[in-house]
Design a protein around this motif. Structure first.
Motif, PDB file in Angstrom:
ATOM      1  N   TRP A  62      47.550 107.659   2.033  1.00  0.00           N
ATOM      2  CA  TRP A  62      46.274 107.232   2.628  1.00  0.00           C
ATOM      3  C   TRP A  62      46.240 105.760   2.977  1.00  0.00           C
ATOM      4  CZ3 TRP A  62      47.102 106.535  -2.446  1.00  0.00           C
ATOM      5  CH2 TRP A  62      46.492 105.459  -3.073  1.00  0.00           C
ATOM      6  N   ASP A  63      46.903 104.908   2.169  1.00  0.00           N
ATOM      7  CA  ASP A  63      46.834 103.468   2.407  1.00  0.00           C
ATOM      8  C   ASP A  63      47.776 103.011   3.510  1.00  0.00           C
ATOM      9  OD1 ASP A  63      48.800 104.261   0.503  1.00  0.00           O
ATOM     10  OD2 ASP A  63      49.065 102.188  -0.154  1.00  0.00           O
ATOM     11  N   HIS A  64      48.358 103.964   4.226  1.00  0.00           N
ATOM     12  CA  HIS A  64      49.199 103.664   5.380  1.00  0.00           C
ATOM     13  C   HIS A  64      48.769 104.470   6.612  1.00  0.00           C
ATOM     14  CE1 HIS A  64      52.363 101.510   2.985  1.00  0.00           C
ATOM     15  NE2 HIS A  64      51.768 102.211   2.029  1.00  0.00           N
ATOM     16  N   TYR A  65      48.238 105.659   6.394  1.00  0.00           N
ATOM     17  CA  TYR A  65      48.004 106.576   7.515  1.00  0.00           C
ATOM     18  C   TYR A  65      46.533 106.863   7.793  1.00  0.00           C
ATOM     19  CZ  TYR A  65      48.560 110.727  10.454  1.00  0.00           C
ATOM     20  OH  TYR A  65      48.510 111.611  11.484  1.00  0.00           O
ATOM     21  N   MET A  66      45.659 106.653   6.845  1.00  0.00           N
ATOM     22  CA  MET A  66      44.298 107.175   6.936  1.00  0.00           C
ATOM     23  C   MET A  66      43.575 106.788   8.223  1.00  0.00           C
ATOM     24  SD  MET A  66      41.100 106.676   4.291  1.00  0.00           S
ATOM     25  CE  MET A  66      40.344 105.300   5.144  1.00  0.00           C
ATOM     26  N   ASP A  67      43.721 105.547   8.676  1.00  0.00           N
ATOM     27  CA  ASP A  67      43.018 105.078   9.868  1.00  0.00           C
ATOM     28  C   ASP A  67      43.756 105.381  11.163  1.00  0.00           C
ATOM     29  OD1 ASP A  67      40.949 104.045   8.345  1.00  0.00           O
ATOM     30  OD2 ASP A  67      41.803 102.029   8.255  1.00  0.00           O
ATOM     31  N   VAL A  68      45.005 105.837  11.072  1.00  0.00           N
ATOM     32  CA  VAL A  68      45.835 105.999  12.265  1.00  0.00           C
ATOM     33  C   VAL A  68      45.261 106.997  13.267  1.00  0.00           C
ATOM     34  CG1 VAL A  68      48.089 106.844  13.091  1.00  0.00           C
ATOM     35  CG2 VAL A  68      47.963 105.198  11.201  1.00  0.00           C
ATOM     36  N   PRO A  69      44.839 108.198  12.853  1.00  0.00           N
ATOM     37  CA  PRO A  69      44.306 109.137  13.855  1.00  0.00           C
ATOM     38  C   PRO A  69      43.096 108.585  14.606  1.00  0.00           C
ATOM     39  CG  PRO A  69      44.866 110.308  11.837  1.00  0.00           C
ATOM     40  CD  PRO A  69      44.961 108.845  11.516  1.00  0.00           C
ATOM     41  N   TYR A  70      42.205 107.894  13.900  1.00  0.00           N
ATOM     42  CA  TYR A  70      41.041 107.311  14.579  1.00  0.00           C
ATOM     43  C   TYR A  70      41.488 106.253  15.583  1.00  0.00           C
ATOM     44  CZ  TYR A  70      36.891 104.528  15.499  1.00  0.00           C
ATOM     45  OH  TYR A  70      35.891 103.836  16.131  1.00  0.00           O
ATOM     46  N   ILE A  71      42.402 105.388  15.180  1.00  0.00           N
ATOM     47  CA  ILE A  71      42.880 104.335  16.088  1.00  0.00           C
ATOM     48  C   ILE A  71      43.569 104.938  17.297  1.00  0.00           C
ATOM     49  CG2 ILE A  71      44.590 102.486  16.286  1.00  0.00           C
ATOM     50  CD1 ILE A  71      43.910 101.743  13.370  1.00  0.00           C
ATOM     51  N   ALA A  72      44.397 105.940  17.072  1.00  0.00           N
ATOM     52  CA  ALA A  72      45.098 106.578  18.190  1.00  0.00           C
ATOM     53  C   ALA A  72      44.125 107.272  19.132  1.00  0.00           C
ATOM     54  CB  ALA A  72      46.122 107.572  17.660  1.00  0.00           C
ATOM     55  N   GLY A  73      43.127 107.951  18.570  1.00  0.00           N
ATOM     56  CA  GLY A  73      42.143 108.623  19.409  1.00  0.00           C
ATOM     57  C   GLY A  73      41.321 107.655  20.235  1.00  0.00           C
ATOM     58  N   ARG A  74      41.056 106.491  19.677  1.00  0.00           N
ATOM     59  CA  ARG A  74      40.211 105.514  20.352  1.00  0.00           C
ATOM     60  C   ARG A  74      40.960 104.697  21.398  1.00  0.00           C
ATOM     61  NH1 ARG A  74      39.077 100.397  20.086  1.00  0.00           N
ATOM     62  NH2 ARG A  74      36.998  99.668  20.633  1.00  0.00           N
ATOM     63  N   THR A  75      42.212 104.351  21.113  1.00  0.00           N
ATOM     64  CA  THR A  75      42.961 103.467  22.003  1.00  0.00           C
ATOM     65  C   THR A  75      43.927 104.206  22.918  1.00  0.00           C
ATOM     66  OG1 THR A  75      44.762 103.156  20.421  1.00  0.00           O
ATOM     67  CG2 THR A  75      42.879 101.628  20.279  1.00  0.00           C
ATOM     68  N   GLY A  76      44.267 105.446  22.586  1.00  0.00           N
ATOM     69  CA  GLY A  76      45.289 106.153  23.343  1.00  0.00           C
ATOM     70  C   GLY A  76      46.697 105.786  22.931  1.00  0.00           C
ATOM     71  N   ALA A  77      46.863 105.057  21.829  1.00  0.00           N
ATOM     72  CA  ALA A  77      48.191 104.620  21.386  1.00  0.00           C
ATOM     73  C   ALA A  77      49.068 105.810  21.024  1.00  0.00           C
ATOM     74  CB  ALA A  77      48.058 103.692  20.179  1.00  0.00           C
ATOM     75  N   ARG A  78      50.350 105.662  21.264  1.00  0.00           N
ATOM     76  CA  ARG A  78      51.318 106.674  20.864  1.00  0.00           C
ATOM     77  C   ARG A  78      51.712 106.428  19.419  1.00  0.00           C
ATOM     78  NH1 ARG A  78      54.390 110.451  22.800  1.00  0.00           N
ATOM     79  NH2 ARG A  78      53.571 110.095  24.905  1.00  0.00           N
TER      80      ARG A  78
END
Length: 325
Positions: free
Chosen positions: A119-135
């Motif tokens: 969680w302390d590495h991945y938890m925010d990743v899906p939200y960031i990817a969904g918001r920015t379009g990052a791969r």
């Protein structure tokens, strides 16, 4: 002259002129409310245009700005309180992305590198990817968890280690690595996801999922090695010879000769930056909060670097500060 020796010679020759500088945040565009509410298309390939900076966001999280292009590594910004640093770890703690905090720091991203899926590495990743379009690049577990969060498969890139990926302004080399071990020679939440699970709800729903490290080589700039956990496969590091190494604090002493083997395998980088030493369940505010036991480990790591690789410069980072290597 062998290849590694030549790399060391060239690096040592440049050591006298190498500069590591730190400054404040580079303007409201990086710290104020994010401007874009919809996903942002990734920047086109090509050589970089503009300066390169590295900002530490605690744990092993980094923001790398290469001109007008942004790479994130393990961006954990919500920093929820699981009780871990209070001796009362709650494995059923609900995952809760603090969108206000994330949005205030992440205005753009084209690439997100994930070392492992705790969680302390991945938890925010899906939200960031969904918001920015990052791969998103990560293990097969990171891929399947991304699908569980509703990210499209075309935005998720599973990697194993050995890949050298060309983005024009920078390349990313993926390194197969290891997660740290606790005093019982085990770890929290081991396991992988070989298919998309139900959407994760608690910290226990995000397993380690295998561990990677990354080396980012900036065009006409430094090569920087990033760890997300405090163990490694020594043979997999041979030949990387980075200019800068972001080195995770050893969590226990069960890994033998940690600093010695790591620094030798990395060919004793010019700059060593300790990471993953802070209390990552508090706000991202300086001075960096460090538990007493972790302070001792940090001091021990710094001392080990100075003993094993006395020509390396040690930079203990602060939150949000722009470092130019």
């Amino acid at each position: 002259m062998p290849n590694l020796d030549r790399r060391r010679f060239l690096r040592d020759a440049a050591a006298g002129t190498a500069l590591v500088s730190a400054g404040g945040l580079a303007g409201a565009a990086l710290t104020g409310p994010a401007q874009a509410a919809a996903p942002v298309a990734a920047a086109p390939g090509g050589r970089r245009s503009g300066p390169v900076s590295f900002r530490w966001w605690g744990t092993s999280a980094w923001r790398i700005d290469i001109g007008n292009r942004t790479v994130l590594l393990d961006p954990f910004l919500s920093r929820i309180d699981t009780g871990l640093f209070k001796g009362a770890f709650d494995t059923a703690k609900k995952l809760e992305v603090r969108t206000d905090v994330v949005d205030s720091l992440v205005d753009r991203a084209e690439t997100v590198l994930v070392t492992h899926t705790h969680w302390d590495h991945y938890m925010d990743v899906p939200y960031i990817a969904g918001r920015t379009g990052a791969r998103v690049f990560g293990t097969l577990t990171a891929y399947h968890l991304g699908l569980a969060y509703g990210l499209p498969s075309g935005q998720l890139s599973p990697v194993k280690g050995g890949e050298v990926l060309d983005f024009g302004a920078y390349t990313v080399e993926v390194v197969s690595s290891l997660h740290s071990r606790n005093r019982s020679y085990s770890m929290a939440f081991p396991g992988v996801r070989v298919s998309p699970p139900p959407k994760p709800e608690t910290v226990a729903d995000l397993p380690e999922g295998d561990t990677l490290a990354y080396q980012v080589r900036v065009a006409d700039g430094p090569s920087v090695f990033f760890m997300g956990a405090s163990d490694f496969v020594e043979r997999n590091l041979t030949g990387l010879a980075p200019d800068v190494a972001m080195v995770a604090l050893p969590s226990t002493t069960v890994t033998a000769d940690y600093a010695e083997r790591l620094l030798d395998a990395l060919d004793r980088p010019k700059v060593v930056v300790p990471v993953h030493f802070d209390n990552f369940e508090t706000e991202l505010r300086n001075p960096v909060p460090v538990a007493a036991t972790d302070r001792e480990k940090l001091d021990g790591l710094v001392a080990a670097v100075r003993r094993v690789s006395p020509r390396s410069r040690v930079v203990v980072p602060e939150y949000h500060t722009a470092y130019h290597f």
